[in-house]
Write an enzyme that holds these catalytic residues in place. Structure first.
Site, PDB file in Angstrom:
ATOM      1  N   CYS A  99       0.757  -1.120  -0.268  1.00 15.84           N
ATOM      2  CA  CYS A  99      -0.059  -0.151  -0.075  1.00 15.84           C
ATOM      3  C   CYS A  99       1.010   1.085  -0.131  1.00 15.84           C
ATOM      4  O   CYS A  99       1.608   1.215   0.627  1.00 15.84           O
ATOM      5  CB  CYS A  99      -0.616   0.107   1.256  1.00 15.84           C
ATOM      6  N   CYS A 106      -3.410  15.857   2.829  1.00 15.31           N
ATOM      7  CA  CYS A 106      -4.321  15.109   1.489  1.00 15.31           C
ATOM      8  C   CYS A 106      -4.843  16.628   1.250  1.00 15.31           C
ATOM      9  O   CYS A 106      -5.160  17.207   2.622  1.00 15.31           O
ATOM     10  CB  CYS A 106      -5.795  14.602   1.601  1.00 15.31           C
ATOM     11  N   CYS A 144     -12.664  14.279   3.316  1.00 12.74           N
ATOM     12  CA  CYS A 144     -12.758  13.226   3.800  1.00 12.74           C
ATOM     13  C   CYS A 144     -13.328  13.682   5.687  1.00 12.74           C
ATOM     14  O   CYS A 144     -12.404  13.123   6.118  1.00 12.74           O
ATOM     15  CB  CYS A 144     -12.769  12.256   3.191  1.00 12.74           C
ATOM     16  N   CYS A 167     -11.612  10.304   7.545  1.00 14.15           N
ATOM     17  CA  CYS A 167     -10.530   9.984   6.927  1.00 14.15           C
ATOM     18  C   CYS A 167      -9.322  10.649   8.512  1.00 14.15           C
ATOM     19  O   CYS A 167      -9.711  12.340   7.893  1.00 14.15           O
ATOM     20  CB  CYS A 167     -10.323  10.368   5.635  1.00 14.15           C
ATOM     21  N   GLY A 189      -3.050  10.457   0.908  1.00 11.85           N
ATOM     22  CA  GLY A 189      -3.051  11.833  -0.462  1.00 11.85           C
ATOM     23  C   GLY A 189      -3.662  11.435  -1.168  1.00 11.85           C
ATOM     24  O   GLY A 189      -4.671   9.780  -1.221  1.00 11.85           O
ATOM     25  N   GLU A 190      -4.209  12.128  -2.226  1.00 16.48           N
ATOM     26  CA  GLU A 190      -5.258  11.716  -3.942  1.00 16.48           C
ATOM     27  C   GLU A 190      -4.106  11.501  -4.563  1.00 16.48           C
ATOM     28  O   GLU A 190      -4.192  12.549  -5.490  1.00 16.48           O
ATOM     29  CB  GLU A 190      -6.109  12.793  -3.972  1.00 16.48           C
ATOM     30  N   SER A 237      -6.554   4.090  -6.366  1.00 13.66           N
ATOM     31  CA  SER A 237      -7.897   4.493  -5.371  1.00 13.66           C
ATOM     32  C   SER A 237      -8.058   6.421  -5.413  1.00 13.66           C
ATOM     33  O   SER A 237      -7.182   6.705  -4.890  1.00 13.66           O
ATOM     34  CB  SER A 237      -7.743   3.835  -3.946  1.00 13.66           C
ATOM     35  N   SER A 276     -13.342   5.400  -3.799  1.00 10.66           N
ATOM     36  CA  SER A 276     -14.252   5.500  -2.386  1.00 10.66           C
ATOM     37  C   SER A 276     -15.402   6.412  -2.126  1.00 10.66           C
ATOM     38  O   SER A 276     -15.507   7.624  -2.039  1.00 10.66           O
ATOM     39  CB  SER A 276     -13.476   6.514  -1.985  1.00 10.66           C
ATOM     40  N   LEU A 277     -16.214   5.560  -2.512  1.00 17.34           N
ATOM     41  CA  LEU A 277     -17.783   6.034  -2.735  1.00 17.34           C
ATOM     42  C   LEU A 277     -18.655   6.768  -1.245  1.00 17.34           C
ATOM     43  O   LEU A 277     -19.255   7.198  -1.208  1.00 17.34           O
ATOM     44  CB  LEU A 277     -18.502   4.847  -3.317  1.00 17.34           C
ATOM     45  N   HIS A 278     -18.540   5.316  -0.558  1.00 14.21           N
ATOM     46  CA  HIS A 278     -18.933   5.387   1.176  1.00 14.21           C
ATOM     47  C   HIS A 278     -20.035   5.868   1.346  1.00 14.21           C
ATOM     48  O   HIS A 278     -20.778   6.868   2.428  1.00 14.21           O
ATOM     49  CB  HIS A 278     -17.814   6.596   0.967  1.00 14.21           C
ATOM     50  N   ASN A 326     -12.297   2.687  10.715  1.00 16.64           N
ATOM     51  CA  ASN A 326     -11.272   2.647  12.413  1.00 16.64           C
ATOM     52  C   ASN A 326     -11.054   3.629  12.719  1.00 16.64           C
ATOM     53  O   ASN A 326     -11.307   5.220  12.197  1.00 16.64           O
ATOM     54  CB  ASN A 326     -10.349   2.674  10.993  1.00 16.64           C
ATOM     55  N   CYS A 365       0.484  -0.263  17.917  1.00 17.07           N
ATOM     56  CA  CYS A 365       1.062   0.942  17.396  1.00 17.07           C
ATOM     57  C   CYS A 365       1.633   1.783  18.419  1.00 17.07           C
ATOM     58  O   CYS A 365       2.600   2.417  18.443  1.00 17.07           O
ATOM     59  CB  CYS A 365       0.746   0.862  15.971  1.00 17.07           C
TER      60      CYS A 365
HETATM   61  N1  SAH Z   1      -6.959   9.373  -1.088  1.00 12.93           N
HETATM   62  C1  SAH Z   1      -7.326   8.140  -1.561  1.00 12.93           C
HETATM   63  C2  SAH Z   1      -6.990   7.094  -1.732  1.00 12.93           C
HETATM   64  C3  SAH Z   1      -6.358   6.662  -0.107  1.00 12.93           C
HETATM   65  S1  SAH Z   1      -7.724   6.336   0.943  1.00 12.93           S
HETATM   66  C4  SAH Z   1      -9.416   7.929  -1.942  1.00 12.93           C
HETATM   67  O1  SAH Z   1      -9.999   8.035  -0.683  1.00 12.93           O
HETATM   68  O2  SAH Z   1      -9.608   6.938  -2.487  1.00 12.93           O
HETATM   69  C5  SAH Z   1      -7.931   4.376   0.759  1.00 12.93           C
HETATM   70  C6  SAH Z   1      -9.562   4.244   1.495  1.00 12.93           C
HETATM   71  O3  SAH Z   1      -9.333   4.142   2.660  1.00 12.93           O
HETATM   72  C7  SAH Z   1      -9.911   4.919   0.861  1.00 12.93           C
HETATM   73  O4  SAH Z   1     -11.475   4.203   0.428  1.00 12.93           O
HETATM   74  C8  SAH Z   1     -10.883   5.584   2.366  1.00 12.93           C
HETATM   75  O5  SAH Z   1     -12.188   6.283   2.254  1.00 12.93           O
HETATM   76  C9  SAH Z   1     -10.605   4.891   3.406  1.00 12.93           C
HETATM   77  N2  SAH Z   1      -9.923   5.209   4.473  1.00 12.93           N
HETATM   78  C10 SAH Z   1      -9.807   6.801   5.215  1.00 12.93           C
HETATM   79  N3  SAH Z   1     -10.050   6.798   6.518  1.00 12.93           N
HETATM   80  C11 SAH Z   1     -10.565   5.432   6.798  1.00 12.93           C
HETATM   81  C12 SAH Z   1     -10.852   5.098   7.912  1.00 12.93           C
HETATM   82  N4  SAH Z   1     -10.506   5.738   9.151  1.00 12.93           N
HETATM   83  N5  SAH Z   1     -11.624   4.431   8.052  1.00 12.93           N
HETATM   84  C13 SAH Z   1     -12.057   2.874   7.186  1.00 12.93           C
HETATM   85  N6  SAH Z   1     -11.641   3.868   6.587  1.00 12.93           N
HETATM   86  C14 SAH Z   1     -10.807   4.764   5.902  1.00 12.93           C
HETATM   87 FE1  SF4 Z   2      -8.242  10.522   3.041  1.00 16.65          FE
HETATM   88 FE2  SF4 Z   2      -8.235  10.400   0.825  1.00 16.65          FE
HETATM   89 FE3  SF4 Z   2     -10.006  12.201   1.236  1.00 16.65          FE
HETATM   90 FE4  SF4 Z   2      -7.749  11.681   1.101  1.00 16.65          FE
HETATM   91  S1  SF4 Z   2      -8.997  12.437  -0.405  1.00 16.65           S
HETATM   92  S2  SF4 Z   2      -8.965  13.024   2.810  1.00 16.65           S
HETATM   93  S3  SF4 Z   2      -6.611  10.495   1.415  1.00 16.65           S
HETATM   94  S4  SF4 Z   2     -10.457   9.357   1.900  1.00 16.65           S
END
Ligand code: SAH
Ligand code: SF4
Length: 411
Positions: A137, A144, A148, A151, A208-209, A240, A262-264, A339, A382
């Site tokens: 990964c 970023c 979101c 996140c 990061g994105e 992603s 990352s739909l959600h 998480n 950790c």
């Molecule tokens: N920025 C990109 C790639 C990194 S995030 C993106 O958003 O797709 C990788 C994945 O982890 C994404 O689907 C993101 O939405 C998810 N993610 C971020 N924070 C999280 C959390 N606290 N618990 C579970 N998944 C999370």
């Molecule tokens: Fe987190 Fe990806 Fe959203 Fe950036 S784009 S804030 S890394 S979930």
């Protein structure tokens, strides 16, 4: 289950540091073939007529053999090796910490030069071995710009984009440490796939994105998938994105890797809150971009990531909405248990709710693996990390690790 980590010992850490890239010499890692040839000629050490041949030699040493020192490039004359070493580097970055969990998961904390960020930057890379494959990964940015709400990275400001070299360095160093280059030994006791490559898949799901750092990510992934070099199949590379619509088509057209979204959420009101880039590129546009993704087929499905947030997006109505939204798109749905991180208002859905949600989706004909809560065990472990003044703040690291491990994909 509690996982134990073997932290890098002080002695080993010094040794890792000694291999670090001296900041002043430009690296040859991460350049396209044309750029590499041009750099050799511009330095005055390789005549124009030899540029192609030297480029090929270096490419092989750097990406097939994984050599991180010009001295190991035996079919290049000693004099030229010395000249190369005067002007350039192919060394690995500084590894601040390396941790190995009892289930084989490995995490590296890398430190890169500031490159305009004011201070050195740190990012993490995680390796997850599973039956038949090993997934790395990788991060694309430090922080970023998006926010979101679930996140943790979204609460941090962007510090800077990673360069193509730094993106590739994560892969090269992981392969070094796993003995995943020809004639290298895998460390004793390492948990890796029984056959084939130790790093068989990569996912751009770290910090990061990636589509906000398009050029560097493109360069790095094209080098990672180059058939005469690192040679990872594009079907084993997943990028992603939170939904940067204008770059989605380009990703398929210019990079050709597998896509994860990352739909959600399945309606704009909720997605505006969870993934605010949705205000700029709403679901209709995002879904249209997915349908138009180059190379999309049943064999090359898009992964939709869906984080399970208690009482927010986890009802059966949401599951119905999801199926309706994705109708006709060759898709996999990745359910990610949320998480939690310090200060968040969200909670992870109950296990029973997640299972019901997954069942509904499975019955509708979609594969919908639930990411196991492995990340949480690691999060607990950790907590034992030491902190140093220059290190990433501990809470930031814990949240990032959890995200990377939870979302490591299903490519
Ligand atoms: N920025 C990109 C790639 C990194 S995030 C993106 O958003 O797709 C990788 C994945 O982890 C994404 O689907 C993101 O939405 C998810 N993610 C971020 N924070 C999280 C959390 N606290 N618990 C579970 N998944 C999370
Ligand atoms: Fe987190 Fe990806 Fe959203 Fe950036 S784009 S804030 S890394 S979930």
């Amino acid at each position: 289950m509690t996982l134990s980590f073997d932290h890098t010992t002080e002695g080993a850490r010094d040794a890792l540091r000694a291999r670090a890239t001296p900041a002043e010499k430009p690296s040859l890692i991460g350049l396209t073939r044309a750029e590499l040839g041009a750099a050799l000629v511009a330095s005055g050490i390789v005549p124009e007529r030899q540029a192609r041949m030297r480029t090929q030699q270096l490419w092989h040493w750097m990406y097939v053999r994984g050599v991180s020192d010009f001295a190991g490039m035996f079919n290049i004359s000693k004099d030229l090796r010395a000249e190369l070493d005067k002007h350039f580097t192919v060394a690995r970055p500084e590894i601040v910490d390396e941790q190995i969990s009892s289930d084989g998961t490995r995490k590296w904390l890398f430190r890169f030069p500031p490159r305009g960020a004011g201070r050195p930057v740190e990012i993490e890379t995680v390796y997850i071995p599973e039956e038949g494959r090993g997934t790395l990964c990788i991060s694309s940015q430090v922080g970023c710009t998006l926010t979101c709400s679930f996140c943790h990275t979204g609460t941090q400001k962007l510090v800077r984009n990673l360069t193509a070299e730094e993106i590739l360095a994560q892969l090269l160093t992981a392969r070094d440490r796993l003995g995943d280059f020809p004639d290298r030994d895998t460390p004793d006791g390492a948990i890796v796939p029984a056959e084939g490559r130790k790093v068989s898949n990569i996912v751009m799901m770290g910090m990061g994105e990636p589509l906000y750092n398009f050029e560097a990510v493109k360069k790095a992934l094209l080098i990672a998938s180059d058939g005469d070099g690192l040679s990872l199949s594009k079907r084993r590379i997943t990028l992603s994105t939170s939904g940067v619509v204008p770059e989605i088509f380009r990703t398929g057209e210019e990079i050709g890797v597998m896509l994860a979204i990352s739909l959600h959420a399945t309606n704009d009101d909720l997605r505006d809150l969870l993934v605010p880039i949705n205000k700029k590129y709403p679901l209709k546009e995002l879904i249209a971009a997915c349908r138009a993704y180059p190379g999309l087929s049943n064999a090359r499905r898009i992964t939709f990531e869906y984080v399970m947030l208690k009482d927010v997006n986890d009802s059966i109505d949401d599951a119905k909405g999801l199926i309706k939204l994705l109708k006709g798109i060759p898709a996999k749905i990745n359910l990610i248990p949320f998480n939690p991180w310090p200060g968040t208002n969200y909670q992870c859905s109950d296990w029973e709710t997640i299972e019901k949600f997954a069942d509904y989706i499975n019955n509708a004909g979609y594969a919908s693996p639930i990411r196991t809560p492995r990340g949480r065990d690691i999060l607990a472990a950790c907590g034992q990390l030491k902190s140093e003044s220059e290190r990433m703040r501990k809470v930031d690291r814990l949240a990032l690790e959890a995200m990377m491990i939870a979302g490591h994909g299903e490519a």
